[in-house]
Design an enzyme around this catalytic site. Structure first.
Site, PDB file in Angstrom:
ATOM      1  N   LYS A  92      70.486 -42.582 -28.627  1.00 48.93           N
ATOM      2  CA  LYS A  92      70.833 -43.262 -29.883  1.00 48.93           C
ATOM      3  C   LYS A  92      72.342 -43.233 -30.115  1.00 48.93           C
ATOM      4  O   LYS A  92      72.838 -42.728 -31.123  1.00 48.93           O
ATOM      5  CB  LYS A  92      70.090 -42.629 -31.065  1.00 48.93           C
ATOM      6  CG  LYS A  92      68.576 -42.652 -30.875  1.00 48.93           C
ATOM      7  CD  LYS A  92      67.831 -42.060 -32.035  1.00 48.93           C
ATOM      8  CE  LYS A  92      66.331 -42.115 -31.857  1.00 48.93           C
ATOM      9  NZ  LYS A  92      65.795 -41.222 -30.796  1.00 48.93           N
TER      10      LYS A  92
HETATM   11  O1  C5P Z   1      55.834 -37.454 -29.649  1.00 46.87           O
HETATM   12  P1  C5P Z   1      56.047 -38.834 -30.209  1.00 46.87           P
HETATM   13  O2  C5P Z   1      55.059 -39.843 -29.680  1.00 46.87           O
HETATM   14  O3  C5P Z   1      56.183 -38.853 -31.688  1.00 46.87           O
HETATM   15  O4  C5P Z   1      57.477 -39.250 -29.568  1.00 46.87           O
HETATM   16  C1  C5P Z   1      58.165 -40.402 -29.933  1.00 46.87           C
HETATM   17  C2  C5P Z   1      59.485 -40.430 -29.217  1.00 46.87           C
HETATM   18  O5  C5P Z   1      60.213 -41.569 -29.613  1.00 46.87           O
HETATM   19  C3  C5P Z   1      60.388 -39.243 -29.488  1.00 46.87           C
HETATM   20  O6  C5P Z   1      61.151 -39.049 -28.300  1.00 46.87           O
HETATM   21  C4  C5P Z   1      61.287 -39.720 -30.605  1.00 46.87           C
HETATM   22  O7  C5P Z   1      62.525 -39.067 -30.609  1.00 46.87           O
HETATM   23  C5  C5P Z   1      61.452 -41.172 -30.224  1.00 46.87           C
HETATM   24  N1  C5P Z   1      61.766 -42.077 -31.326  1.00 46.87           N
HETATM   25  C6  C5P Z   1      61.012 -42.155 -32.472  1.00 46.87           C
HETATM   26  N2  C5P Z   1      61.349 -43.031 -33.469  1.00 46.87           N
HETATM   27  C7  C5P Z   1      62.410 -43.842 -33.333  1.00 46.87           C
HETATM   28  C8  C5P Z   1      63.183 -43.802 -32.183  1.00 46.87           C
HETATM   29  C9  C5P Z   1      62.835 -42.905 -31.181  1.00 46.87           C
HETATM   30  O8  C5P Z   1      60.012 -41.427 -32.609  1.00 46.87           O
HETATM   31  N3  C5P Z   1      62.682 -44.720 -34.253  1.00 46.87           N
END
Ligand code: C5P
Length: 265
Positions: A92
């Site tokens: 990011k």
């Molecule tokens: O474990 P989970 O399915 O929640 O993981 C989602 C991943 O996507 C994590 O790596 C999180 O940091 C990333 N992410 C997110 N929301 C965003 C951008 C990235 O959950 N808007």
């Protein structure tokens, strides 16, 4: 398939083709960081060995890369490449243009195929990043609306764009900028299907939507898919599953729905 051959294709085409070849729109998010590097590496390796055929991409979190170090990270990237799927770093990027560019170059030298960035830094913060990435056929995925509960505080605020008299939602501006700047994808949380739908209509099929937030964060894959998500970023619902192979296979099957080929190129 060697990584040399992989690097000849633009990232956006590569993930599109991987998605069709593996019949999956699922990108696994590996966010492991606890414990010794060797243990994290072995766990990541085992996870990929079990799930890779159900994936179109791999995303490593910054915490994972920092914990693994250079060589182990490169090994995981090569594992993804040897199965013909790309590997993203989720950093990011959120700095001035030159710094964003330098960080991205370092990731690309490690072997990553794309990086996430934050459009709050504006055009001059992103221009050098786009230039460097696209010269090397790498991908830039821009945040548009995060998946967490307070995403509204930033991405959902109404702002008055320069030269305009009517306020506009920040995420709508970000979606338009992603289109204008030639982003390879935008992130909109699966937890906000209404916003996925809005982003889809702004992006008019030209920029794919990546949705994290399925499962553990409460988002529904089916709802996001129907709203227009192209790729699902799924972490803990796969990585912490008792059977990650089964979990990833199920997500992959549902990720396409009835439509086997829809995906933005
Ligand atoms: O474990 P989970 O399915 O929640 O993981 C989602 C991943 O996507 C994590 O790596 C999180 O940091 C990333 N992410 C997110 N929301 C965003 C951008 C990235 O959950 N808007």
């Amino acid at each position: 398939m060697t990584s040399d051959k992989n690097s000849l294709r633009p990232y956006k085409d590569w993930i599109f083709n991987a998605s069709r070849a593996h019949r999956s729109r699922v990108i696994v998010a590996i966010d492991l960081f606890d414990g010794p590097p060797e243990k994290i590496f072995n766990a990541s390796n085992r996870l990929l060995a079990k799930t890779i055929y159900n994936l179109c991409g791999v995303k490593l979190g910054r915490q994972t890369v920092l914990s693994l170090g250079r060589q182990r990270t490169q090994h995981l990237i090569r594992l993804a490449h040897s199965n013909d799927i790309p590997c993203l770093i989720d950093d990011k990027l959120n700095d001035i243009g030159e710094t964003n560019e330098a960080i991205a170059k370092t990731y690309f030298q490690l072997g990553f195929d794309g990086v996430t960035a934050n459009p709050f830094v504006g055009e001059s913060g992103l221009r050098p990043l786009f230039r460097t990435a696209h010269r090397d056929r790498k991908g830039i995925i821009l945040l548009t609306f995060m998946s967490h509960p307070s995403a509204f505080e930033g991405y959902g605020q109404r702002v008055l764009p320069k030269g305009r008299t009517i306020p506009e939602f920040q995420y709508r501006l970000f979606a338009r900028q992603a289109l204008k700047w030639g982003a390879d994808g935008v992130v909109v949380g699966a937890t906000y299907p209404r916003i996925i739908r809005e982003a889809k209509s702004i992006l008019s099929g030209k920029v794919p939507i990546y949705s994290p937030g399925v499962g553990t964060q409460g988002g529904s894959l089916e709802e996001a898919r129907e709203a227009g998500t192209d790729y699902f970023i799924i972490g803990r619902s796969i990585t912490l599953a008792t059977k990650p192979d089964v979990a990833s296979a199920n997500f992959a099957r549902v990720s396409f729905g009835k439509d086997q080929v829809r995906s933005v190129r």
